[in-house]
Structures are given as C-alpha cells and as structure tokens.
Design a protein around this motif. Sequence first.
Motif, PDB file in Angstrom:
ATOM      1  N   SER A 579       0.838  -1.219   0.000  1.00 21.27           N
ATOM      2  CA  SER A 579       0.000   0.000   0.000  1.00 21.27           C
ATOM      3  C   SER A 579       0.862   1.253   0.000  1.00 21.27           C
ATOM      4  O   SER A 579       0.517   2.258  -0.619  1.00 21.27           O
ATOM      5  CB  SER A 579      -0.887   0.055   1.236  1.00 21.27           C
ATOM      6  N   ALA A 624     -12.324   4.684  -7.045  1.00 19.18           N
ATOM      7  CA  ALA A 624     -12.246   3.771  -5.893  1.00 19.18           C
ATOM      8  C   ALA A 624     -12.888   4.394  -4.658  1.00 19.18           C
ATOM      9  O   ALA A 624     -13.419   3.689  -3.791  1.00 19.18           O
ATOM     10  CB  ALA A 624     -10.784   3.423  -5.619  1.00 19.18           C
ATOM     11  N   ASP A 627     -16.412   3.419  -3.863  1.00 17.70           N
ATOM     12  CA  ASP A 627     -16.635   2.028  -3.472  1.00 17.70           C
ATOM     13  C   ASP A 627     -16.918   1.968  -1.967  1.00 17.70           C
ATOM     14  O   ASP A 627     -16.092   2.385  -1.153  1.00 17.70           O
ATOM     15  CB  ASP A 627     -15.353   1.256  -3.813  1.00 17.70           C
ATOM     16  N   VAL A 631     -13.119   0.098   1.447  1.00 18.17           N
ATOM     17  CA  VAL A 631     -11.866   0.669   0.969  1.00 18.17           C
ATOM     18  C   VAL A 631     -11.344   1.696   1.998  1.00 18.17           C
ATOM     19  O   VAL A 631     -12.132   2.362   2.670  1.00 18.17           O
ATOM     20  CB  VAL A 631     -12.097   1.320  -0.420  1.00 18.17           C
ATOM     21  N   ASP A 632     -10.006   1.769   2.127  1.00 17.79           N
ATOM     22  CA  ASP A 632      -9.413   2.718   3.081  1.00 17.79           C
ATOM     23  C   ASP A 632      -9.295   4.083   2.403  1.00 17.79           C
ATOM     24  O   ASP A 632      -8.389   4.339   1.622  1.00 17.79           O
ATOM     25  CB  ASP A 632      -8.036   2.208   3.521  1.00 17.79           C
ATOM     26  N   ARG A 633     -10.248   4.944   2.716  1.00 17.66           N
ATOM     27  CA  ARG A 633     -10.285   6.238   2.013  1.00 17.66           C
ATOM     28  C   ARG A 633      -9.162   7.170   2.446  1.00 17.66           C
ATOM     29  O   ARG A 633      -8.823   8.103   1.721  1.00 17.66           O
ATOM     30  CB  ARG A 633     -11.650   6.900   2.199  1.00 17.66           C
ATOM     31  N   LEU A 636      -6.623   6.625  -0.127  1.00 15.66           N
ATOM     32  CA  LEU A 636      -6.986   7.286  -1.391  1.00 15.66           C
ATOM     33  C   LEU A 636      -6.776   8.798  -1.285  1.00 15.66           C
ATOM     34  O   LEU A 636      -6.276   9.440  -2.220  1.00 15.66           O
ATOM     35  CB  LEU A 636      -8.441   6.981  -1.747  1.00 15.66           C
TER      36      LEU A 636
END
Length: 895
Positions: A579, A624, A627, A631-633, A636
């Motif tokens: 990541s 993404a 979603d 999901v780990d915003r 993002l």
Amino acid sequence: LQPKYRSSYRQPDYWIRHTDLLFQIVPDPDPEAPAGATVTYVTSTLTVERNADGGPSPGIPNLELDGEELTLMEITVNGQPLPWDGSAFLLTAESDLLVLGKTIEAASAGKGDFTLQTRVLIRPESNFELSGFYKSGSAYCSQCEAEGFRRITYYLDRPDVMARFKVRIEAEKAKLPLLLSNGNKMATGELDGGRHFAEWEDPFPKPSYLFAVVAGDLGSIVDSYKTMSGRDVRLEIFSEHENVDKLEHAMTSLKKSMRWDEDVYGLEYDLDVYNIVAVNDFNMGAMENKGLNVFNTAFVLAKPETATDTDYERIEGVIAHEYFHNWSGNRVTCQDWFQLTLKEGLTVFRDQQFSADMGSAAVKRIEDVRVLRARQFAEDSGPRAHAIRPESYMKMDNFYTSTVYEKGAEVIRMYHTLLGAAGFRKGMDLYFARHDGSAVTCDDFRAAMADANGKDFSQFERWYLQAGTPVVTAKGAYDAAQKRYSLTLSQHTAGTVGQPSKLPFHIPVRVGLLGKDGRELVPSTVLELKEASQTFEFENVEGGTPVPSLLRGFSAPVRLKVEQSDEDLAFLMAHDTDSFNRWEASQKLASQAILAATEALAGGGTPAPLAPTTVDAFRAVLKAGLDDTGVDRSLLAYALSLPDELTLLGEMDVMRPVALHEGREHVKKSLAAALKPEFMDVYQALDKDVPYLVTPQEIGRRRMKNVCLSYLCTEKDAGAVALAASAFQRATCMTDSIAALACLASLPGPEKDEALEIFYTNAKGDPLVLNKWFSIQALADLPDTIDRVHALTRHPDFSMKNPNRFRALIGAFANSNLARFHAEDGRGYVLVADMVLAVDKLNPQVAARLAGAFSLWRKFENTRRNMMKSQLDRLMAVGDGLSRDTFEIVSQSLL
Ligand code: BAL
Ligand code: ZN
C-alpha cells in the motif's frame, strides 16, 4: 560559547544518591511586587558520594554544580553552614557553584561522601523561557529536559547522575489545592496561615531531567488500569476546570498504550499512579517525567467541536509516546545528551508501531514518511545536517530535531526490518535485561540487537556517525532466456559540513517484482545493500520484464532514484500489493509533473498539459473512493494529495519556491479541471450529515471528502467560494470546519472574512481553536497574506509568551507558506527575522527554532539567497544580545 563534544564524555567525580526537595511557594516579600505575586524557595538536600570507580579526577576533587538564575540563600555541608568569604564555595559568573574540595575533604574525613544542603530563591512568574519552574495560567509547573533542573536548584544536571527523589511542596491551599510530583504520594496535611503541603516519593532512581512538580487549581478525570500482573494503577489527567470535558480521548489513549506495551513488548507500568497535567504554555509537545507527565494542551484536549481528526490521532500518538518512555527513556536512560536518539528514536518508533496497530499501518507509514521527507530531508541537506547521534552542541535544546527523532526512528525501524519482529523483540528484551536502571549509549542498544540475534551490526554504526540522506540508485535488467532479473543498487551520500566524504551505509531495501497482470512474481524480499554498488539476482522470473516495486514500506531513510515511466507508475498505483508503494507511485507521478511545470514556468514558458496517463491514474483513485465495500479512504485521500512544497523544494537543485508553488498549483488546477465531475461526485457522495466518530472509516471519509473540496476550490471562482462557504456553514465538527475555512481563506471575496469572524466568535476564546484561526490566515494563498500576518501580530489575542500561539502564526507562515515567506519583495524574511529578535528576549528555544527557517539560504536562487543571508547577518550582528540558542542556529547557518 564553548561547544561540548561527544568524545569528551567522562563519568562525574561525584554521584548524587538521594535528592530531597522542599518547594515553598510564598508571597513575594518585595513590597513593590504586584498583589498576589509569589516567589519560590527551593531547599535541596543532596546525599553526595565520591565516584570511587570511574571518576576521572584523583583525590577529592572540587564538586562543580550547575545552576542558572538562582539566588543562593543558604548553604551547608553536613549541617554546618559554609562561610560566605570565598574560602568554602564560589559562585562563578554563570552562577555555577563550586564547593571546594578542601571543604569536602574535611567534612567527609577524606572519603568524599557528604550531605549538601542549599536554599535558593527562584521566580517562576518571570520565567518566560518555560524551562525550570514557571507559571502557566494560574498553575505552576516544571520542564527540566534537557537542562532546566539547574534553573530550580544547584545540581549535577546530567542524565547519568541518578538519584532517589523525595519532594515536599508547600503552598496556599485556596489558590493551589493540587500539589503533585513524581512517584507516589506519601503524605498531605495542613499548615498555618491557610497553607498546606504534599509529600511525594519516587522509588526509582532518576536523572534530574525527569523531575517534575506541579501546583495549581485544576480539574481532572480519574480512571484505573489493571496491569498484566494484576496491580491496579490510578490514572488521573488534569487540566484547567473548563477543559475537563476534553480529557476522555487522552484517557482512552493512555489505557490503550498501557495494554499495547504489555502485549507487544511485555513491559508493565511500575508505579501506583500515573498523572498527566495539561498546560497551555509549553515549549515541547509533552514531557515524560516519571509518573507525572506534563503536556502541552494541544496534545491532550479534544472534543469534536474543537479538535480535528489529525488532532485526535496526534493526541493518541503523543500520549503513547510519553507513556512508552517509562521504559525506553526512564527505566533505561541516556548516558549523556549526545545519546538522545537512544530514547527518542526508539520511542518514536514504538509510538509509530502503536498507532499503526490502532488504525491503518499503511496510512500511518505514509503520514510519517511525509513528515520525514518534508522536515528531516531538509535538515540533512543544510549546514546543520547532523547524524542522529550528534558529535557536538552548544545548546542541547537545539538538538531536539527531526533528525534525532524521526530519522532516529527510521534507524530503529531498520533493525526491525533486518531482524523481523521476533528478532527485534529478542533484542529489546536483552536491552532491558542488561540495562534496566542505568544510563547507557546508542552503542549499548546496537550491541543488544546484535548479541540477541547473532547479527553483525558493525557497519550499521555509520547511521549514528554520518549525517546526510543517502541516494540509492536502482537499475534493473531482465534476461528473458534465463528468466533472471538483475537489480543493481548503488548508494552515494553527498558531503555535509564537517564530513566531506561518507562510507557506504548498511541499507535494507525491501523489494517486490510484479508481473504485467499485477501478480507478485517473487516473495517480497529485504536486500542488504552494504557496498557502494551491488547486484542482486532473482531467478525463475516468468512472464516478461517485471515491474519492480522498490523500497517497499520505505524500508530505509534514503532518496530512491530510479527511472520509471508514467505508465509504470500508473501501473504501480493501481496494482502494487504494497500500500505504501501505491501511494509512493502517485507521489512520484505528481512530482514529475509538478517539477516539469515549475521548470517551464521558471524559464518563462508555459507548462505542458498533463499526460493522459496521469489524469487516468487519478481518475481511478477517485472512482475507488465511491466504493463502499471497506476501501481505506485515507489511503486514497493521500494518493490524491500532491507532495508538499517543502518536499518538492528538496528535489530542486536550485530552490525556486514561488515558481514551484505556481507549478504545483498548475498541476492541481489541471487535475481539478480534467476530473471536475469525478471530484464532485465523490465529494457529494461522502458529504454526509452523520454523528462524529473517530474511526478509521469515518476519518477516511472526511479526509477524502475534504481533499476533493480542496481540488474543487483550486479554480478561485465564484463556484469555489459558494462551495467552500456552504461547507463551512454546514460543518458540524472541527475537521470539516477547518477544512472548509482553509479553502475559503485563500479565495477572493468577502466570504472569507465573514467566515473567519464567525470562526473567531465561535471559538469563545478557546486557545487551541484560536491557534487554528491564526494558522489558517498565516497559510492563506493571498496576495496580501503578509499584511494580514503583520496585522495579526498586533491582534489582542496574539502573544509571544505562548509558544503555541507564536508558532500558530509566525511558525506556520515561515515554515509552511513558502510562496509568501519567500515572496520576491523580501518582506517575509524581514518579518520573520524581526520576530526572531523579539521572541529571543523571552524564549530562546522558540526563537532558535524559528531562525532555522533561514538555514537553507545557500540553496536558493541568487536574489533570495542574498536576501536570506542579509537577515542572518542582521541577526548575527546583534552579537552578545542574542541568546546562546539562537546564536548557535544562526552561526551554523552561515557556515
Ligand atoms: N523528551 C521530550 C519530549 C519527548 O520527546 O517525549
Ligand atoms: Zn520523546
């Protein structure tokens, strides 16, 4: 001004085994003193013992005690008052006290053991340096690290002198009902005249820098913790009464920290009480005094209306950091201040691990690397570059640096990477088994790691000896016939002041290879780069030329140079299983675009449009974000956030901050324009009116939403103003409120001033909220920011005496608003130098830190370089009028 050298370390001639202190806070006897003014008498009784084994001097040498701004009232040896005729002791110009050997010899029958008592007068109310014993608001508190204890009493103020402390505090009960010190409370009682006392005893020998005393009228919350061996510890966190509703998060964080240190390192708390006191005036973030932490309110107080998500995260991290010091720092402490990273690097690493375990490890790693690159890399590239274990200093306070702390933590992390979690734990166990109760060195830590694991860490010592950021260059080659991938890694570290050439470091480089379909072709591997250049072979690599994923998790504090096409970076952004490296690819893609745009602008040209690959890669991140399946915003949001200007500036051979700012704005605007519907979709989807929760999911939602808002405000038009103003009005927590205000503050039109007014009114005088109000304005991207900052220095809420407030306005402007600080007209430089001079008279530590804003002057293009240098010359010309702290920074900057 004499520097101290690491190589000059000698054990002291005397130890102090017991330290009994009596603090008497009494009305100022001066009839002219204002009503309510106080002074403090400190009576210290020291059991002094000749260091028979290791003391460097023969016979019965002089005892030389440190002292600063003390008025000596009485002095006795073994209960006998000493004559004041100069025959028994001397007070030197620096107010050091010399008890002559002759006196000791007679009193100790030639053995060198005796009892020394002194009584001094100190003035906490006029102690604006915030070092020693001082007043913050209505409370009295202390700060002794590094060398503040000598401002309380005469002492061997050095970390290798460890004594058992007993403390008695006497004060007026109505005004100062709370009396605290280290360890356990042994007695309390009433005295004549409305006065009272409390007695504290700390069973653990400690150096003077870990001493603390607090007297005040404070509120608190109380909780308890059962340790792994079943002992109950009373936990209490104190603040001013009006802030007691903001202590819960700190308490929860403390209990989590105590559990984590037991679970991960088997380390248990050792006293019956753990007290934390929050004060508004504090130079550092917090201080790990044994059993009585004193904290800057900024790292304790939180409620949703006053603290941001980042504040919540930081509080958890700093509470943990100070708690972890109980073992890494207090139970095992530093032999001398050159070893500071022994406790700080290790404890920062431990708090980073803790925060990673409490939330998202990848997010935490990204946040830490962002800070390292922005601050520490800059330090390493300037004249004050130093190894994590410096070789000399004038004022120790100047060495609480990003290098000692954050790079120090990276060095500890490299042991962990090289040994694995289990090997690292073995090393830690051996370190504590060998050194509990002593004052040791970085070499002792390195030896414990090596011995526990049978690993050779001799070359690793260079991380402690050499300054500078290594540049690691990577080149890959694929042999399709042999299915072999060869990776050549080379290292070079540029010379730094006083260290023109460097030897190769021992560098762990974690590497993965990805196939075109995103599959991992080999297990993620740690390569050990020890030579100037080495080639590593990977066999059985199927499926054509792989895409390497290098320095995974940022496995070493280096700059990585590797040719990567936009396509490869976009591929890694989408497919890397690491990541951290997905984020890293986004940063590199953006950096390349920003630096190219900057170069075009600096040359008077027009930047090229963004490559479609870059736009598509960012579009995919936004997609993404829609979603909802976990999901780990935060990840993002960080991928969308462009690298900060300080980090980018460090990538430029010649620093051009204004062109860089414009280049970065150009890229941000281009992305905002190309992806406006996508940014808006995500913003709207995540803009929910839900109760405030400090969970990784909710923090991620707010973080991503607010990054989108910031892109949507890049075009400084009416639409942006309306969007930001609406976000500000609708905000129900500080995170959203400040994010909207930050956007609005850089936009044209009257809305920003209206919002600032509302924010100010809603703050209702809360100092931490007002700090945000000052910072937002200092950071604004407006043509008249400098005028606004000038005006704010005259605002009734501005103060040079409060470090938080001063840094909120001036520190933010100088360190984080690069385009305005470095503006063409030089007014930013003049303002900051004026502020250095003004605050230096009150608080040299704060002044010295601010003066560091000029230290990279040689790296700027000519005009700025000359203007910055002339401000440094101006500071230097003050000569003796400059504090030692500021003198050290300014003189080294000019080297
Ligand atoms: N020891 C000073 C504050 C800290 O690093 O914890
Ligand atoms: Zn620390």
